[in-house]
Write a protein that holds these residues in place. Structure first.
Motif, PDB file in Angstrom:
ATOM      1  N   THR A 135      22.962  70.494  44.933  1.00 45.33           N
ATOM      2  CA  THR A 135      22.699  69.167  45.664  1.00 45.33           C
ATOM      3  C   THR A 135      22.141  69.399  46.954  1.00 45.33           C
ATOM      4  O   THR A 135      22.480  70.249  47.988  1.00 45.33           O
ATOM      5  CB  THR A 135      23.808  68.128  45.725  1.00 45.33           C
ATOM      6  N   GLN A 136      21.272  68.583  47.259  1.00 49.22           N
ATOM      7  CA  GLN A 136      20.670  68.402  48.728  1.00 49.22           C
ATOM      8  C   GLN A 136      20.806  67.076  49.238  1.00 49.22           C
ATOM      9  O   GLN A 136      19.950  66.126  48.692  1.00 49.22           O
ATOM     10  CB  GLN A 136      19.112  68.775  48.797  1.00 49.22           C
ATOM     11  N   LEU A 137      21.718  66.832  50.201  1.00 45.84           N
ATOM     12  CA  LEU A 137      21.978  65.596  50.577  1.00 45.84           C
ATOM     13  C   LEU A 137      20.825  65.129  51.937  1.00 45.84           C
ATOM     14  O   LEU A 137      20.771  63.986  52.220  1.00 45.84           O
ATOM     15  CB  LEU A 137      23.274  65.271  51.066  1.00 45.84           C
ATOM     16  N   MET A 138      20.190  66.285  52.516  1.00 43.81           N
ATOM     17  CA  MET A 138      19.502  66.000  53.517  1.00 43.81           C
ATOM     18  C   MET A 138      17.964  66.011  53.230  1.00 43.81           C
ATOM     19  O   MET A 138      17.338  66.587  52.204  1.00 43.81           O
ATOM     20  CB  MET A 138      19.513  67.250  54.379  1.00 43.81           C
ATOM     21  N   VAL A 139      17.342  64.970  53.747  1.00 42.31           N
ATOM     22  CA  VAL A 139      15.903  64.530  53.723  1.00 42.31           C
ATOM     23  C   VAL A 139      15.123  65.562  54.517  1.00 42.31           C
ATOM     24  O   VAL A 139      15.533  65.533  55.499  1.00 42.31           O
ATOM     25  CB  VAL A 139      15.517  63.298  53.800  1.00 42.31           C
ATOM     26  N   PRO A 140      14.099  65.957  54.133  1.00 42.45           N
ATOM     27  CA  PRO A 140      13.337  66.972  54.933  1.00 42.45           C
ATOM     28  C   PRO A 140      12.745  66.011  55.835  1.00 42.45           C
ATOM     29  O   PRO A 140      12.619  64.870  56.137  1.00 42.45           O
ATOM     30  CB  PRO A 140      12.154  67.179  54.047  1.00 42.45           C
ATOM     31  N   ALA A 141      12.474  66.712  57.049  1.00 42.60           N
ATOM     32  CA  ALA A 141      12.201  66.236  58.546  1.00 42.60           C
ATOM     33  C   ALA A 141      10.742  65.343  58.224  1.00 42.60           C
ATOM     34  O   ALA A 141      10.329  64.400  58.862  1.00 42.60           O
ATOM     35  CB  ALA A 141      12.042  67.068  59.480  1.00 42.60           C
ATOM     36  N   ASP A 166      15.661  53.080  47.874  1.00 46.33           N
ATOM     37  CA  ASP A 166      14.699  53.417  46.803  1.00 46.33           C
ATOM     38  C   ASP A 166      13.963  54.641  47.101  1.00 46.33           C
ATOM     39  O   ASP A 166      13.752  55.690  46.667  1.00 46.33           O
ATOM     40  CB  ASP A 166      13.772  52.465  46.492  1.00 46.33           C
ATOM     41  N   ALA A 167      13.472  54.753  48.664  1.00 46.86           N
ATOM     42  CA  ALA A 167      12.620  55.804  48.881  1.00 46.86           C
ATOM     43  C   ALA A 167      13.637  57.246  49.152  1.00 46.86           C
ATOM     44  O   ALA A 167      13.257  58.276  48.764  1.00 46.86           O
ATOM     45  CB  ALA A 167      11.882  55.658  50.425  1.00 46.86           C
ATOM     46  N   GLN A 221      15.470  62.236  47.056  1.00 50.82           N
ATOM     47  CA  GLN A 221      16.640  63.176  46.392  1.00 50.82           C
ATOM     48  C   GLN A 221      16.187  63.629  44.760  1.00 50.82           C
ATOM     49  O   GLN A 221      16.525  64.733  44.645  1.00 50.82           O
ATOM     50  CB  GLN A 221      17.978  62.214  46.392  1.00 50.82           C
ATOM     51  N   ALA A 222      15.390  62.866  44.022  1.00 52.71           N
ATOM     52  CA  ALA A 222      15.157  63.221  42.845  1.00 52.71           C
ATOM     53  C   ALA A 222      14.062  64.189  43.009  1.00 52.71           C
ATOM     54  O   ALA A 222      14.141  65.309  42.045  1.00 52.71           O
ATOM     55  CB  ALA A 222      14.679  61.981  41.902  1.00 52.71           C
ATOM     56  N   LYS A 223      13.223  64.414  43.988  1.00 46.69           N
ATOM     57  CA  LYS A 223      12.088  65.229  44.093  1.00 46.69           C
ATOM     58  C   LYS A 223      12.812  66.572  44.637  1.00 46.69           C
ATOM     59  O   LYS A 223      12.630  67.764  44.080  1.00 46.69           O
ATOM     60  CB  LYS A 223      11.055  64.947  45.206  1.00 46.69           C
TER      61      LYS A 223
END
Length: 120
Positions: free
Chosen positions: A94-100, A108-109, A114-116
């Motif tokens: 799991t990756q809970l952090m969104v890239p900068a 929704d975004a 997260q899906a990507k």
């Protein structure tokens, strides 16, 4: 004064003057409250320690019978929960952090990002 032992140890010889001095000191020590009550106090401390240990064992036994983790019905669920928590902690799948670089303005975004990240 000669002191002989019942076993095969050699006899002990003490002069009368030395024996009288030691006897006087012994009798003086016996009058001091600490030495007079030493045996009784030691036995009482031992008894109290045994009572406290017995109470501790009773409480430990009661806790062991009521412990949540030790119940067989909950073991599988607890192990699965622990594995999920470990997975979240280590971030393996799991990756809970969104890239900068990504700009997230709505739920929704965020879900799309997260899906990507999961597909990577």
């Amino acid at each position: 004064v000669a002191h002989t032992y019942a076993t095969s140890q050699p006899s002990e010889f003490v002069s009368l003057a030395s024996w009288m001095t030691q006897s006087r000191f012994f009798n003086m020590l016996k009058t001091i409250r600490f030495f007079r009550h030493f045996r009784d106090a030691k036995i009482f401390r031992l008894w109290r320690a045994n009572v406290r240990y017995r109470l501790f064992c009773d409480v430990r036994r009661q806790v062991a019978t009521r412990i949540f983790v030790g119940r067989e019905a909950f073991c599988r669920t607890l192990l699965e929960t622990n594995a999920l928590c470990h997975e979240l902690r280590t971030g393996q799948s799991t990756q809970l952090m969104v890239p900068a670089t990504a700009v997230v303005s709505s739920i929704d975004a965020f879900m799309a990002e997260q899906a990507k990240a999961c597909r990577r």
